[in-house]
Design a protein around this motif. Sequence first.
Motif, PDB file in Angstrom:
ATOM      1  N   GLY A   9       0.810  -1.200   0.000  1.00 61.71           N
ATOM      2  CA  GLY A   9       0.000   0.000   0.000  1.00 61.71           C
ATOM      3  C   GLY A   9       0.844   1.249   0.000  1.00 61.71           C
ATOM      4  O   GLY A   9       2.040   1.205  -0.273  1.00 61.71           O
ATOM      5  N   LEU A  10       0.190   2.363   0.313  1.00 63.14           N
ATOM      6  CA  LEU A  10       0.835   3.679   0.353  1.00 63.14           C
ATOM      7  C   LEU A  10       1.010   4.088   1.809  1.00 63.14           C
ATOM      8  O   LEU A  10       0.065   4.025   2.603  1.00 63.14           O
ATOM      9  N   VAL A  11       2.209   4.512   2.145  1.00 66.51           N
ATOM     10  CA  VAL A  11       2.500   4.922   3.518  1.00 66.51           C
ATOM     11  C   VAL A  11       3.471   6.092   3.490  1.00 66.51           C
ATOM     12  O   VAL A  11       4.262   6.219   2.541  1.00 66.51           O
ATOM     13  N   GLN A  12       3.406   6.922   4.492  1.00 64.31           N
ATOM     14  CA  GLN A  12       4.342   8.038   4.591  1.00 64.31           C
ATOM     15  C   GLN A  12       5.692   7.554   5.118  1.00 64.31           C
ATOM     16  O   GLN A  12       5.773   6.534   5.819  1.00 64.31           O
ATOM     17  N   ALA A  13       6.721   8.279   4.789  1.00 65.55           N
ATOM     18  CA  ALA A  13       8.057   7.957   5.292  1.00 65.55           C
ATOM     19  C   ALA A  13       8.028   7.890   6.816  1.00 65.55           C
ATOM     20  O   ALA A  13       7.389   8.714   7.475  1.00 65.55           O
ATOM     21  N   GLY A  14       8.694   6.885   7.342  1.00 64.43           N
ATOM     22  CA  GLY A  14       8.698   6.660   8.775  1.00 64.43           C
ATOM     23  C   GLY A  14       7.618   5.701   9.239  1.00 64.43           C
ATOM     24  O   GLY A  14       7.624   5.270  10.402  1.00 64.43           O
ATOM     25  N   GLY A  15       6.697   5.379   8.356  1.00 63.58           N
ATOM     26  CA  GLY A  15       5.602   4.493   8.697  1.00 63.58           C
ATOM     27  C   GLY A  15       5.968   3.032   8.601  1.00 63.58           C
ATOM     28  O   GLY A  15       7.124   2.673   8.339  1.00 63.58           O
ATOM     29  N   SER A  16       4.959   2.189   8.792  1.00 65.46           N
ATOM     30  CA  SER A  16       5.160   0.741   8.800  1.00 65.46           C
ATOM     31  C   SER A  16       4.125   0.038   7.935  1.00 65.46           C
ATOM     32  O   SER A  16       3.006   0.539   7.752  1.00 65.46           O
ATOM     33  N   LEU A  17       4.527  -1.103   7.435  1.00 68.02           N
ATOM     34  CA  LEU A  17       3.624  -1.996   6.701  1.00 68.02           C
ATOM     35  C   LEU A  17       4.022  -3.426   7.020  1.00 68.02           C
ATOM     36  O   LEU A  17       5.189  -3.697   7.314  1.00 68.02           O
ATOM     37  N   LEU A  79       6.696 -10.070   6.276  1.00 69.25           N
ATOM     38  CA  LEU A  79       7.762  -9.070   6.285  1.00 69.25           C
ATOM     39  C   LEU A  79       7.218  -7.836   6.991  1.00 69.25           C
ATOM     40  O   LEU A  79       6.349  -7.144   6.460  1.00 69.25           O
ATOM     41  N   GLN A  80       7.708  -7.608   8.190  1.00 65.80           N
ATOM     42  CA  GLN A  80       7.342  -6.414   8.941  1.00 65.80           C
ATOM     43  C   GLN A  80       8.320  -5.321   8.570  1.00 65.80           C
ATOM     44  O   GLN A  80       9.524  -5.461   8.790  1.00 65.80           O
ATOM     45  N   MET A  81       7.806  -4.244   7.999  1.00 62.03           N
ATOM     46  CA  MET A  81       8.641  -3.150   7.534  1.00 62.03           C
ATOM     47  C   MET A  81       8.354  -1.915   8.380  1.00 62.03           C
ATOM     48  O   MET A  81       7.202  -1.476   8.463  1.00 62.03           O
ATOM     49  N   SER A  82       9.394  -1.383   8.994  1.00 58.90           N
ATOM     50  CA  SER A  82       9.259  -0.201   9.834  1.00 58.90           C
ATOM     51  C   SER A  82      10.237   0.860   9.366  1.00 58.90           C
ATOM     52  O   SER A  82      11.163   0.572   8.608  1.00 58.90           O
ATOM     53  N   SER A  83      10.024   2.070   9.830  1.00 59.94           N
ATOM     54  CA  SER A  83      10.890   3.203   9.455  1.00 59.94           C
ATOM     55  C   SER A  83      11.079   3.248   7.945  1.00 59.94           C
ATOM     56  O   SER A  83      12.200   3.388   7.452  1.00 59.94           O
ATOM     57  N   LEU A  84       9.992   3.142   7.238  1.00 55.58           N
ATOM     58  CA  LEU A  84      10.059   3.076   5.784  1.00 55.58           C
ATOM     59  C   LEU A  84      10.582   4.366   5.189  1.00 55.58           C
ATOM     60  O   LEU A  84      10.324   5.472   5.708  1.00 55.58           O
ATOM     61  N   LYS A  85      11.322   4.223   4.097  1.00 62.06           N
ATOM     62  CA  LYS A  85      11.916   5.346   3.397  1.00 62.06           C
ATOM     63  C   LYS A  85      11.391   5.374   1.958  1.00 62.06           C
ATOM     64  O   LYS A  85      10.987   4.335   1.424  1.00 62.06           O
ATOM     65  N   PRO A  86      11.433   6.542   1.328  1.00 62.15           N
ATOM     66  CA  PRO A  86      10.980   6.598  -0.075  1.00 62.15           C
ATOM     67  C   PRO A  86      11.720   5.604  -0.971  1.00 62.15           C
ATOM     68  O   PRO A  86      11.122   5.067  -1.920  1.00 62.15           O
TER      69      PRO A  86
END
Length: 113
Positions: A9-17, A79-86
Amino acid sequence: VQLQASGGGLVQAGGSLRLSCAASGSIVSIIVMGWYRQAPGKQRELVATITNGGSTNYADSVKGRFTISRDNAKKTVYLQMSSLKPEDTAVYYCYVAGSGAYWGQGTQVTVSS
């Protein structure tokens, strides 16, 4: 054999998926499960893998931010993704290897700045 991925999906930088990928069909054995990703104009690259014994391997770019796990009974990898970056923006593909090698259909992850 089918791999059904979900959770992109779409998430802001720093977010998690959290991505999930469930394998179904006639798989005699699963040894390695993992995630790869492909950004526009780039080659597909490894993100993380996990063996049936629980050993994990991560790309340097995601170490400390992403966590891979699996449920062998459910034939599912997460796959837990945190601190997401562009720069994490890509299509993410799940991968299963054992008695055969299989790829999922891909799920889009978009990280906005």
